[in-house]
Design an enzyme around this catalytic site. Sequence first.
Site, PDB file in Angstrom:
ATOM      1  N   CYS A  67       0.834  -1.197   0.000  1.00 28.92           N
ATOM      2  CA  CYS A  67       0.000   0.000   0.000  1.00 28.92           C
ATOM      3  C   CYS A  67       0.870   1.248   0.000  1.00 28.92           C
ATOM      4  CB  CYS A  67      -0.938  -0.005   1.198  1.00 28.92           C
ATOM      5  SG  CYS A  67      -0.111  -0.066   2.787  1.00 28.92           S
ATOM      6  N   HIS A  77       9.063  -2.397   1.276  1.00 24.63           N
ATOM      7  CA  HIS A  77       9.456  -3.502   0.405  1.00 24.63           C
ATOM      8  C   HIS A  77      10.696  -3.137  -0.402  1.00 24.63           C
ATOM      9  CE1 HIS A  77       9.108  -6.967  -2.201  1.00 24.63           C
ATOM     10  NE2 HIS A  77       9.127  -6.178  -3.260  1.00 24.63           N
ATOM     11  N   CYS A 192     -41.308 -46.749  -7.277  1.00 21.26           N
ATOM     12  CA  CYS A 192     -40.138 -47.390  -6.686  1.00 21.26           C
ATOM     13  C   CYS A 192     -40.396 -48.886  -6.500  1.00 21.26           C
ATOM     14  CB  CYS A 192     -39.811 -46.723  -5.352  1.00 21.26           C
ATOM     15  SG  CYS A 192     -38.516 -47.549  -4.398  1.00 21.26           S
ATOM     16  N   CYS A 212     -36.294 -45.274  -5.127  1.00 22.22           N
ATOM     17  CA  CYS A 212     -36.392 -43.896  -4.658  1.00 22.22           C
ATOM     18  C   CYS A 212     -35.060 -43.467  -4.046  1.00 22.22           C
ATOM     19  CB  CYS A 212     -37.521 -43.745  -3.641  1.00 22.22           C
ATOM     20  SG  CYS A 212     -37.357 -44.790  -2.183  1.00 22.22           S
ATOM     21  N   CYS A 328     -18.099 -19.216   5.824  1.00 23.18           N
ATOM     22  CA  CYS A 328     -18.662 -18.719   7.081  1.00 23.18           C
ATOM     23  C   CYS A 328     -18.184 -19.529   8.279  1.00 23.18           C
ATOM     24  CB  CYS A 328     -20.189 -18.690   7.008  1.00 23.18           C
ATOM     25  SG  CYS A 328     -20.935 -20.270   6.556  1.00 23.18           S
ATOM     26  N   HIS A 752     -25.366 -22.583   7.216  1.00 21.05           N
ATOM     27  CA  HIS A 752     -24.680 -21.307   7.448  1.00 21.05           C
ATOM     28  C   HIS A 752     -24.219 -21.207   8.898  1.00 21.05           C
ATOM     29  CE1 HIS A 752     -23.530 -17.241   6.620  1.00 21.05           C
ATOM     30  NE2 HIS A 752     -24.353 -16.735   7.527  1.00 21.05           N
TER      31      HIS A 752
END
Length: 798
Positions: A67, A77, A192, A212, A328, A752
């Site tokens: 930056c 750097h 089925c 099924c 998450c 989640h």
Amino acid sequence: MSKSCPANSQLAALPSAVKLTKAHILSSQSSSRRLLCSLYTRKTARSVLILFPGGIDVCLQCFNGGCTGDREHSLLHNAVWGHPLALNIRRTRKTIHRDEPPAKMTKLAIAAETEEDRYDTALAAKCIECQTELDITNAKLAPIVDGVLKAHTFSRKEEVKAWEQELTTCEHILTLQQHPSRKIEQGELGHCSGCDLRENLWLCLECGNLGCGRKQLGGVDGNSHALGHATESGHGVAVKLGSITPEGTADIYCYRCDEERIDELLGQHLAHWGIILAERQKTEKSLTEMQIEQNLKWDFSMTTEDGQELKPVFGPGLTGLKNLGNSCYLASMIQCLFDMPSFQERYYSADNDLPIIQEPAADLETQLRKIAHGLLSGRYSEPDTSATPDSEIAYQKGLAPAMFKHLIGRGHEEFSTMRQQDAFELFQHLFKLISRSPHDGDGQKDPTAEFRFVLEQRLQCLGCHKVRYSSNEQDNIFIDVPLERLAEGSQGGETANGYKPVTLKECLDNFTAAEKVELTCSACGSKAGFTKQSLFKTFPNVLAVNARKMAVVNWVPIKIDVPVIVPDEPFLLDSYISKGLQPSEELLPDEPENKAPAFVPDATAVAQLEAMGFPRNRAEKALHATGNSDANAAMEWLFAHLDDADIDTPLDLGSGSGDASAADPEKIEMLGAMGFGAPQAKKALKETGGDVERAVEWLFSHPDDQGIMEDDGPGETADKSPKELAGSATLPARFQLQSIVCHKGTSIHAGHYVAFIRKSLEGRDSPTWVLFNDEKVVEAHDVEEMRKFAYVYFFKRA
């Protein structure tokens, strides 16, 4: 350009544009112009993925990004590595007017992003040392600049690869031999072969059987008869009838590979059973569509009871983490860990200099300090008004921990992917990495030490009543949440998902209760068994608890959302401390070194497992692994180990004491589930010829043996000198709930994750619960969600 400018010599040494695709360009987000600052000041590490007013400087020799703001990483750097040439990239956001709602997502993939429509980009090449601007059209410079702009990072390429669900064929499809052809009844006539279901039907491409599928979320019924047929017959490849389209696409599953596949000859294989692609119409959701629907469905409420959006909060310790795609689980666990004083003291200190290293992106210490600074400094906890200019509620942009995620997941089968993972397994993985990293000098203590404690197991023979005590150091506990159905019409059934709410005390009582184990006493020879009880010998400063709420429905493990009532005020754990060997108790003698007894599987349990469709080899192996007493426990073990490469190998207990048997990861895992550490498990297996049952007895008879450590050579054992016990036995042991990782969904690998953390907010007299939902950080109001969906608890010792 002056003759003394370093650019004269450096320009000639620039790498070719061809090599840029393999370079460590630390850009993010597509062809992105948006660069991740990977360097750091001498004071503290930085974790940034934001836009700086002065832009980002990309080194044109090693392609590190630095930056140009007040932190001046670009200058640092150049000073450290002597790389003066840089490409400055600045972006400003365009004003976007949306007249139409965004298109509905229909594909489980991330398309390559283009940001030209969202940002104006300015480029400039320069020499940092003499502040000279370079000609960006220079014949040597232009292709390098173009390569920087077009390059993807390694993490970005892995992200797209992981999300784009690239299905392939397999040997079972390529070598498919179909039985004699016949017409398959479809529509209203088709059902089925094992029940009357007429939807969610899978056609076996080998023999034409209709079965099924598994029961799916959203009301799609199923009894897994297709899976049962594949297990019994050995036929591997099936197609979902309702997913077939005239274009030749369909859901194809290979039960032998246990993976979704594609069939290049699908039309030919279906025609064999009288099904013509051109006449088909898709009538059911595909697996991908259902997965997308589930991922979009599971979220936590961001509104109050009266419909108002929850109030965002900002400041130090209140910084959100951007979702990188099913990340998450990572964000929620990081938020909880860096809320703990031990992690803050270890990784967030403005006075500690960092070592200057060549590759900060590959250094765990640097990345942890960057995470700490990003979350705790408050520097990045600001409203993002530019993203939603018309909205009254402005959340944060959130920091994107892409480098950290790539580093900790590197080489790991699960955490290196973009798939949803188990947050608690990540906790264990992180602690392993952190505890193995250097912690030396200047008060740099291992932050995981605050979580460690000693659990003591007491084993008593039911025949002679003699006892053994053993202890194990660990940093977490598992508690099984009792699942008790509410009576029909009972109050609260809806909020408890049909199950009775339980208290934390009930769970801890069950965890510390005595249980019977089937072992033969080495002292009296009784086969009546033993009672085993686990209690705390010491308590940690932070107690991590994983609440297991699993039930098996239609042979599939399902997570049940049962509320666990946890006191909001501090509470005592004194009643769960071990009293140790009592004067009236007599110790069991050490186990004699004799040959391991032959294992005889329980005949009734074997018959039950075979009736479920499991081969005898698998049944015997599962019973041996789970104590040879319970068919249900063996069944659950089989579901968890179906992918093992040696699952069909006959059970071989061995008779020697070789290293191969002692190092069997499966047996070490089994002993670990009983509360024994890996070093102790290795030593016990080595001493007992690899027999798990005898290894348990050996562990109880050698409680002070620390076992075989990772770095020990063959035959070497760890130092047996006594060491200070982890944790503290001082009473009272008063704990208070500090944070929770919550999970919403029926499986820990989907749904989640969020974190609820008790925080001291400005202007508040008492701590307040704060919800960390990825980049959204808000005051929490719904305590019921915390109780119902809690998965991992963190209790701080008061």
